[in-house]
Design a protein around this motif. Structure first.
Motif, PDB file in Angstrom:
ATOM      1  N   SER A 161      93.290 -11.819 139.537  1.00  0.00           N
ATOM      2  CA  SER A 161      92.614 -11.536 138.277  1.00  0.00           C
ATOM      3  C   SER A 161      93.054 -10.171 137.756  1.00  0.00           C
ATOM      4  CB  SER A 161      91.096 -11.546 138.486  1.00  0.00           C
ATOM      5  OG  SER A 161      90.725 -10.573 139.448  1.00  0.00           O
ATOM      6  N   GLY A 162      92.734  -9.891 136.516  1.00  0.00           N
ATOM      7  CA  GLY A 162      93.062  -8.597 135.935  1.00  0.00           C
ATOM      8  C   GLY A 162      94.341  -8.625 135.129  1.00  0.00           C
ATOM      9  N   ARG A 163      94.523  -7.586 134.320  1.00  0.00           N
ATOM     10  CA  ARG A 163      95.687  -7.494 133.458  1.00  0.00           C
ATOM     11  C   ARG A 163      96.922  -7.065 134.240  1.00  0.00           C
ATOM     12  NH1 ARG A 163      93.304  -4.166 128.192  1.00  0.00           N
ATOM     13  NH2 ARG A 163      91.800  -5.763 127.500  1.00  0.00           N
ATOM     14  N   TRP A 164      98.053  -7.405 133.659  1.00  0.00           N
ATOM     15  CA  TRP A 164      99.331  -6.979 134.224  1.00  0.00           C
ATOM     16  C   TRP A 164      99.494  -5.474 134.031  1.00  0.00           C
ATOM     17  CZ3 TRP A 164     102.679  -8.590 137.575  1.00  0.00           C
ATOM     18  CH2 TRP A 164     103.978  -8.074 137.593  1.00  0.00           C
ATOM     19  N   ASP A 165      99.875  -4.766 135.073  1.00  0.00           N
ATOM     20  CA  ASP A 165      99.935  -3.298 135.043  1.00  0.00           C
ATOM     21  C   ASP A 165     101.306  -2.819 134.544  1.00  0.00           C
ATOM     22  OD1 ASP A 165      99.471  -0.614 135.421  1.00  0.00           O
ATOM     23  OD2 ASP A 165      99.732  -0.684 137.602  1.00  0.00           O
ATOM     24  N   TRP A 166     101.465  -2.791 133.214  1.00  0.00           N
ATOM     25  CA  TRP A 166     102.733  -2.350 132.637  1.00  0.00           C
ATOM     26  C   TRP A 166     103.023  -0.885 132.942  1.00  0.00           C
ATOM     27  CZ3 TRP A 166     106.122  -5.783 131.390  1.00  0.00           C
ATOM     28  CH2 TRP A 166     105.727  -7.038 130.923  1.00  0.00           C
ATOM     29  N   TRP A 167     101.972  -0.040 132.951  1.00  0.00           N
ATOM     30  CA  TRP A 167     102.181   1.371 133.287  1.00  0.00           C
ATOM     31  C   TRP A 167     102.687   1.515 134.725  1.00  0.00           C
ATOM     32  CZ3 TRP A 167     102.912   5.065 130.059  1.00  0.00           C
ATOM     33  CH2 TRP A 167     102.302   5.061 128.802  1.00  0.00           C
ATOM     34  N   GLY A 168     102.147   0.711 135.613  1.00  0.00           N
ATOM     35  CA  GLY A 168     102.615   0.748 136.991  1.00  0.00           C
ATOM     36  C   GLY A 168     104.070   0.338 137.114  1.00  0.00           C
ATOM     37  N   VAL A 169     104.475  -0.683 136.356  1.00  0.00           N
ATOM     38  CA  VAL A 169     105.870  -1.108 136.339  1.00  0.00           C
ATOM     39  C   VAL A 169     106.771   0.051 135.919  1.00  0.00           C
ATOM     40  CG1 VAL A 169     107.547  -2.605 135.184  1.00  0.00           C
ATOM     41  CG2 VAL A 169     105.345  -3.542 135.933  1.00  0.00           C
ATOM     42  N   ALA A 170     106.405   0.706 134.796  1.00  0.00           N
ATOM     43  CA  ALA A 170     107.221   1.808 134.279  1.00  0.00           C
ATOM     44  C   ALA A 170     107.293   2.961 135.273  1.00  0.00           C
ATOM     45  CB  ALA A 170     106.662   2.287 132.941  1.00  0.00           C
ATOM     46  N   LEU A 171     106.167   3.309 135.873  1.00  0.00           N
ATOM     47  CA  LEU A 171     106.138   4.427 136.809  1.00  0.00           C
ATOM     48  C   LEU A 171     106.990   4.150 138.050  1.00  0.00           C
ATOM     49  CD1 LEU A 171     102.335   5.324 136.623  1.00  0.00           C
ATOM     50  CD2 LEU A 171     104.221   6.822 135.947  1.00  0.00           C
ATOM     51  N   SER A 172     106.908   2.920 138.567  1.00  0.00           N
ATOM     52  CA  SER A 172     107.672   2.610 139.783  1.00  0.00           C
ATOM     53  C   SER A 172     109.173   2.640 139.507  1.00  0.00           C
ATOM     54  CB  SER A 172     107.266   1.244 140.333  1.00  0.00           C
ATOM     55  OG  SER A 172     107.626   0.202 139.449  1.00  0.00           O
ATOM     56  N   GLN A 180      97.715   2.787 141.760  1.00  0.00           N
ATOM     57  CA  GLN A 180      97.569   1.558 142.536  1.00  0.00           C
ATOM     58  C   GLN A 180      96.313   1.586 143.407  1.00  0.00           C
ATOM     59  OE1 GLN A 180      99.850  -1.015 141.741  1.00  0.00           O
ATOM     60  NE2 GLN A 180     100.133   0.646 140.270  1.00  0.00           N
ATOM     61  N   LEU A 181      95.970   2.747 143.915  1.00  0.00           N
ATOM     62  CA  LEU A 181      94.753   2.873 144.730  1.00  0.00           C
ATOM     63  C   LEU A 181      93.495   2.656 143.902  1.00  0.00           C
ATOM     64  CD1 LEU A 181      95.712   5.963 146.934  1.00  0.00           C
ATOM     65  CD2 LEU A 181      95.364   3.610 147.730  1.00  0.00           C
ATOM     66  N   ALA A 182      93.567   2.970 142.609  1.00  0.00           N
ATOM     67  CA  ALA A 182      92.390   2.874 141.755  1.00  0.00           C
ATOM     68  C   ALA A 182      92.197   1.487 141.148  1.00  0.00           C
ATOM     69  CB  ALA A 182      92.486   3.907 140.635  1.00  0.00           C
ATOM     70  N   LEU A 183      93.247   0.671 141.099  1.00  0.00           N
ATOM     71  CA  LEU A 183      93.166  -0.633 140.446  1.00  0.00           C
ATOM     72  C   LEU A 183      92.624  -1.697 141.393  1.00  0.00           C
ATOM     73  CD1 LEU A 183      96.574  -0.735 138.519  1.00  0.00           C
ATOM     74  CD2 LEU A 183      94.300  -0.368 137.542  1.00  0.00           C
ATOM     75  N   GLU A 184      91.863  -2.653 140.833  1.00  0.00           N
ATOM     76  CA  GLU A 184      91.375  -3.763 141.641  1.00  0.00           C
ATOM     77  C   GLU A 184      92.487  -4.761 141.959  1.00  0.00           C
ATOM     78  OE1 GLU A 184      88.014  -5.718 140.017  1.00  0.00           O
ATOM     79  OE2 GLU A 184      86.791  -3.911 139.867  1.00  0.00           O
ATOM     80  N   SER A 185      93.424  -4.935 141.013  1.00  0.00           N
ATOM     81  CA  SER A 185      94.560  -5.852 141.219  1.00  0.00           C
ATOM     82  C   SER A 185      95.862  -5.081 141.025  1.00  0.00           C
ATOM     83  CB  SER A 185      94.481  -7.021 140.233  1.00  0.00           C
ATOM     84  OG  SER A 185      93.294  -7.760 140.425  1.00  0.00           O
TER      85      SER A 185
END
Length: 519
Positions: free
Chosen positions: A208-219, A261-266
């Motif tokens: 569940s939850g939205r796709w983490d576009w910010w996480g993609v960019a950061l990684s 990533q530690l703060a997100l549920e998904s």
């Protein structure tokens, strides 16, 4: 666990054993992985022909080699999360479609940046493929012993593919030119897609939850900045600001990524997996083994061709002791894991890796290095890497919850690919710096001297252009400087691997048994 549940699990495992398709699945995925692994190193022997044809500069040369594993490792986290959502079989087939198109583009490259762009696209395709292979294996093989064997095949194919890449590349390049190193991908990709669409099962872990576009960019930004900073540090030295700026960007972006990533549920990546010591040490063991393996395969290939005058095929064949040793020990590693504590098997494997890396430097202190020394070192290195990576792969996946298999697979494959890339970037850059320091006074004009100092490949071109006794003398000086440069780089790799062995014996639990079924 109740007896009813145990009996139910046993029935599930027995049913799986009666299904012959799991071995077909293993064969298809092994073929997939072999292609990806070979592409990590196949260009090493095609490189001199490509350099002669396209005339790339020193920085372009490094990017041609490194951009594929860097793009792959930078996108593995994203691709693993997408596979969990969209389906791992689907991601694998999409990845092979991209892989085939990128290979075709590389064949028709007319400039260095064309090859760099095509290799980048190959990395994107490879990133879509690799997490799916381990995730599907984990889904198909539910018996712990069979799964250990499947992972051993996986590790053996990946490491063996890296070592066989130069052999296959040498055979192709010698007969058909450097473009053939890319052309071979297309029919293999077509076969994998055809058989995979029919036999591979689909699996996913919807979240569940939205796709983490910010996480993609950061990684992606963080991984590329890390590798780019290391490259520039070796290229321009510690006195220039650019590498430090890139490394600072890497530290900041990757720190923000982990905290996010530690703060997100998904999350895209479950970084809490690293709280498990066995998982973390297994990941470190894979990373450091690949640092050594990637550096040796790259630098030894250049030494064979530029320093010893071998053809691409001859250079590739002389790397075979590494692949043979790796394949042999990958297959016996599951038996060793069942008979001895994991910490001892992994620790001993890492010590063997370090011995193979250190042998050329030790030998050089007493006598001149020849192929016999290098062949023995390659064989020892392959034996150690085969044991270490197989045991570490089984341990890492066994330490991961079933619902986090995509993220665990992405981490494992990131360690493989990033390790090989960092081996070339770190130890390759160190070898380049030592090569320049070891060059004697050559009496060349400014343009020729600049080319000689840029890289051993450009230096060999200058020597061949001069020709005659003067060219031969220059080639001998280049070969001596390069030989004296690569052995200390290998020794640094040995020190890194020994540190992983120490952590293994200190922190992996004595009773860890990833080849036994949980009840």
């Amino acid at each position: 666990m109740s007896s009813a549940n145990i009996n139910h699990d046993s029935c599930q495992i027995q049913a799986q054993r009666l299904d012959p398709r799991r071995w077909i699945v293993l064969a298809i995925l092994s073929g997939s992985l072999l292609l990806i692994a070979m592409d990590t190193t196949i260009l090493n022997v095609a490189f001199p022909s490509l350099v002669s044809d396209l005339q790339p500069g020193a920085v372009e040369q490094l990017w041609i080699i490194d951009v594929y594993p860097l793009a792959l490792s930078g996108l593995l986290v994203t691709a693993g999360a997408m596979g969990d959502r969209l389906g791992r079989k689907r991601m694998l087939l999409i990845g092979f479609g991209i892989f085939a198109v990128a290979s075709l583009l590389a064949v028709f490259s007319a400039a260095a940046w064309h090859v760099i762009a095509a290799r980048t696209l190959l990395g994107i395709g490879g990133a879509a493929i690799m997490p799916s292979t381990l995730s599907i294996l984990r889904h198909v093989f539910i018996d712990a012993r069979e799964r250990a064997f499947a992972f051993a095949v996986w590790a053996g194919v990946f490491g063996g593919g890296m070592a066989l890449g130069p052999v296959v590349g040498g055979l192709l390049v010698q007969n058909f030119g450097w473009q053939s190193a890319f052309l071979v991908n297309i029919p293999v990709a077509a076969l994998v897609v055809a058989f995979g669409a029919w036999f591979l099962p689909e699996s996913s872990s919807p979240r569940s939850g939205r796709w983490d576009w910010w996480g993609v960019a950061l990684s992606i930004v963080g991984m590329l900045a890390l590798a780019g900073g290391i490259k520039q540090l070796g290229k321009s030295g510690v006195a220039t600001p650019l590498p430090w700026v890139l490394l600072l960007v890497a530290v900041v972006t990757l720190t923000v990524f982990v905290r996010r990533q530690l703060a997100l549920e998904s999350p895209l990546l479950q970084v809490r997996l690293f709280a498990n010591r066995s998982f973390s040490i297994a990941a470190a063991a894979i990373l450091l083994c690949m640092v050594g393996m990637g550096a040796v395969l790259f630098l030894a290939t250049q030494w064979f061709q530029y320093g010893q005058g071998y053809s691409p095929l001859e250079a590739g064949i002389r790397l075979l002791p590494a692949s043979l040793g790796l394949i042999v020990t990958s297959m016996i590693a599951p038996s060793l894991m069942q008979r001895f504590p994991i910490r001892h098997v992994l620790g001993l494997g890492l010590v063997v890796v370090a011995s193979g890396l250190a042998l050329p430097w030790i030998t050089q202190q007493f006598t001149e290095i020849g192929y016999l020394t290098v062949a023995v070192a390659l064989a020892i290195l392959g034996l150690g890497v085969g044991i270490s990576t197989t045991v570490a792969s089984v341990t890492l996946m066994a330490a991961s919850p079933a619902h986090e298999v995509g993220g665990a697979a992405a981490i494992e494959e990131t360690c493989y690919e990033l390790g090989a890339a960092l081996g070339v970037a770190i130890l390759g850059s160190l070898a380049t710096a030592l090569y320049r320091a070891n060059l004697p006074a050559l009496g060349l004009d400014a343009t020729a001297l600049r080319a000689v100092r840029n890289s051993v490949g450009e230096a060999a071109e200058v020597a061949h252009g001069i020709g005659g006794s003067a060219g031969h003398t220059l080639l001998n000086a280049i070969s001596g400087a390069y030989t004296a440069a690569i052995t200390p780089a290998f020794l640094i790799g040995a020190v890194l691997v020994v540190s992983a062995a120490v952590m293994t014996w200190a922190w992996i639990p004595r009773d860890l048994s990833p080849t036994k079924n949980a009840h």
